[in-house]
Design an enzyme around this catalytic site. Sequence first.
Site, PDB file in Angstrom:
ATOM      1  N   TYR A 161       0.842  -1.200   0.000  1.00  0.00           N
ATOM      2  CA  TYR A 161       0.000   0.000   0.000  1.00  0.00           C
ATOM      3  C   TYR A 161       0.879   1.253   0.000  1.00  0.00           C
ATOM      4  O   TYR A 161       0.463   2.314  -0.454  1.00  0.00           O
ATOM      5  CB  TYR A 161      -0.949  -0.020   1.204  1.00  0.00           C
ATOM      6  CG  TYR A 161      -2.134   0.901   1.051  1.00  0.00           C
ATOM      7  CD1 TYR A 161      -2.972   0.802  -0.059  1.00  0.00           C
ATOM      8  CD2 TYR A 161      -2.426   1.862   2.007  1.00  0.00           C
ATOM      9  CE1 TYR A 161      -4.060   1.640  -0.216  1.00  0.00           C
ATOM     10  CE2 TYR A 161      -3.512   2.705   1.871  1.00  0.00           C
ATOM     11  CZ  TYR A 161      -4.332   2.587   0.757  1.00  0.00           C
ATOM     12  OH  TYR A 161      -5.410   3.434   0.620  1.00  0.00           O
ATOM     13  N   LYS A 168      -3.644   8.322   3.473  1.00  0.00           N
ATOM     14  CA  LYS A 168      -4.957   8.015   4.041  1.00  0.00           C
ATOM     15  C   LYS A 168      -4.985   8.265   5.544  1.00  0.00           C
ATOM     16  O   LYS A 168      -6.034   8.625   6.107  1.00  0.00           O
ATOM     17  CB  LYS A 168      -5.343   6.564   3.731  1.00  0.00           C
ATOM     18  CG  LYS A 168      -5.660   6.305   2.270  1.00  0.00           C
ATOM     19  CD  LYS A 168      -6.941   6.992   1.823  1.00  0.00           C
ATOM     20  CE  LYS A 168      -7.353   6.534   0.431  1.00  0.00           C
ATOM     21  NZ  LYS A 168      -8.606   7.189  -0.030  1.00  0.00           N
TER      22      LYS A 168
END
Length: 260
Positions: A161, A168
């Site tokens: 990720y 995020k």
Amino acid sequence: MTQIPDGNALRGKRVLVLGVANEHSIAFGCARVFRRLGAEIALTYLNEKAKPHVEPLARELDAAILLPCDVQREGELDAVFRHLTETWGRLNIALHSIAFAPKSDLQGNLVDSSAAGFGLAMDVSCHSFIRMARLAAPLMTEGGTLLTMSYHGAEKVVPNYNLMGPVKAALECAVRYLAYELGPSGIRVHAVSPGPLKTRAASGLKDFDTLLSEAVERSPIGELVDIDDVGLTAAFLTTPYAARLTGMTVHVDGGLSIMA
């Protein structure tokens, strides 16, 4: 696919959904649920290349408004809200489902990410939500709900990720601060954190198919969520059933996030 109940929980509500790219988009799943529950819908599309993919979805939802919105282009987000002000005059719900990072930064290690790539990912994926909130708040004269989309990689390390994890995490933190600042105006703010989904955006992650299969194996429910599952949770957060909830990151992942 999850069955969407009919009802009128959102009848009379006006909803802006940013980030629909195609019929597999999380944003479209949310818009579909909002519409099924009685809301009026406004959609945006990224650019002329994306428009033919979004126009049929707008017709399917009987969307009252369909406008271009590339948050990287100066003035386009402002133009959307000027149109909403002139056409509707008020807004009840705004959903932000926009994220981007350059492929070279997204698929490389965080330690190797460029300052330009990190800055662009932060602007598009996080600060555009803050800009949306600033523009939406004056239209929410009777209160309202702001929603954005996150992922478990904001809280825990999810291999591959990479750069999007810190981005995020910043988005989830922004949700909490916006909830604090806008709460006195009756505006609630949430991040919805879906489990892995087969979307165009997610397909840019390295070894995404492996992430999907592992999610099925590790989830207590033993299956992936779909875009309508996300939409149902998003809709719940906008109703009086969630009137005393704000500033939360709500996981819709079949319990995956509780696993070690």
